[in-house]
Design an enzyme around this catalytic site. Sequence first.
Site, PDB file in Angstrom:
ATOM      1  N   THR A  54       0.854  -1.189   0.000  1.00  0.00           N
ATOM      2  CA  THR A  54       0.000   0.000   0.000  1.00  0.00           C
ATOM      3  C   THR A  54       0.896   1.247   0.000  1.00  0.00           C
ATOM      4  OG1 THR A  54      -0.191  -0.086   2.395  1.00  0.00           O
ATOM      5  CG2 THR A  54      -1.931  -1.174   1.131  1.00  0.00           C
ATOM      6  N   THR A  56       1.504   4.431   1.613  1.00  0.00           N
ATOM      7  CA  THR A  56       2.297   4.944   2.732  1.00  0.00           C
ATOM      8  C   THR A  56       3.194   3.857   3.307  1.00  0.00           C
ATOM      9  OG1 THR A  56       0.622   6.590   3.267  1.00  0.00           O
ATOM     10  CG2 THR A  56       2.170   6.044   5.011  1.00  0.00           C
ATOM     11  N   CYS A  57       2.696   2.650   3.353  1.00  0.00           N
ATOM     12  CA  CYS A  57       3.468   1.538   3.899  1.00  0.00           C
ATOM     13  C   CYS A  57       4.715   1.268   3.051  1.00  0.00           C
ATOM     14  CB  CYS A  57       2.601   0.284   3.970  1.00  0.00           C
ATOM     15  SG  CYS A  57       1.056   0.521   4.878  1.00  0.00           S
ATOM     16  N   SER A  58       4.558   1.318   1.723  1.00  0.00           N
ATOM     17  CA  SER A  58       5.654   1.002   0.809  1.00  0.00           C
ATOM     18  C   SER A  58       6.598   2.170   0.548  1.00  0.00           C
ATOM     19  CB  SER A  58       5.099   0.528  -0.542  1.00  0.00           C
ATOM     20  OG  SER A  58       4.451  -0.711  -0.395  1.00  0.00           O
ATOM     21  N   LEU A  62       7.811   1.257   5.958  1.00  0.00           N
ATOM     22  CA  LEU A  62       8.827   0.206   5.905  1.00  0.00           C
ATOM     23  C   LEU A  62      10.190   0.762   5.488  1.00  0.00           C
ATOM     24  CD1 LEU A  62       9.750  -2.723   6.132  1.00  0.00           C
ATOM     25  CD2 LEU A  62       8.778  -3.136   3.860  1.00  0.00           C
TER      26      LEU A  62
END
Length: 166
Positions: A54, A56-58, A62
């Site tokens: 997703t 923001t996550c990518s 992370l």
Amino acid sequence: MTIQVGDTLPSITLKYSLPNKHDENACAIPQTLNTTEFFKGKKAVIFAVPGAFTPTCSSNHLPSFIEHYSDLKEKGVDIIACLATNVMYAWGKDQGVGDQILMLSDGNGEFCDALGLTQDLTKAVMGAKRAQRFALLVDDLRVAYVGVETGPGVGPSGPEAVLSHL
């Protein structure tokens, strides 16, 4: 009830995967770990994302932990683990985490439920049980820091916030 500083990490079985050493194009080999057995006697950062792959996550969450890996290790962190309610191996491989970050899957959301940190993202077409974006600092199974996002972006769940509590 949401987990608090001083609480003990709940004992739940989570999944992670190891690469198939015989065929790197084959599916990864699923493994299990019990949180109590695995994190006992260790200082760990466990951060959770609503979903692998997703935005923001990518692009932020992370990668920021990969960037601050050495800083966290220098402060005595034994394990850095990223958690979501999806399968995590392919995302970790895509993001180049190598052996720096343990990619944990809480497929049924049992760990996040026990922490009181789930959310319903049905309206975003991601499903009814997803992890909230959060970070925990755990020292020998005792929670030393809880950072939960209340809006978009990465603040209390990011590595800078965790580092400020080490």
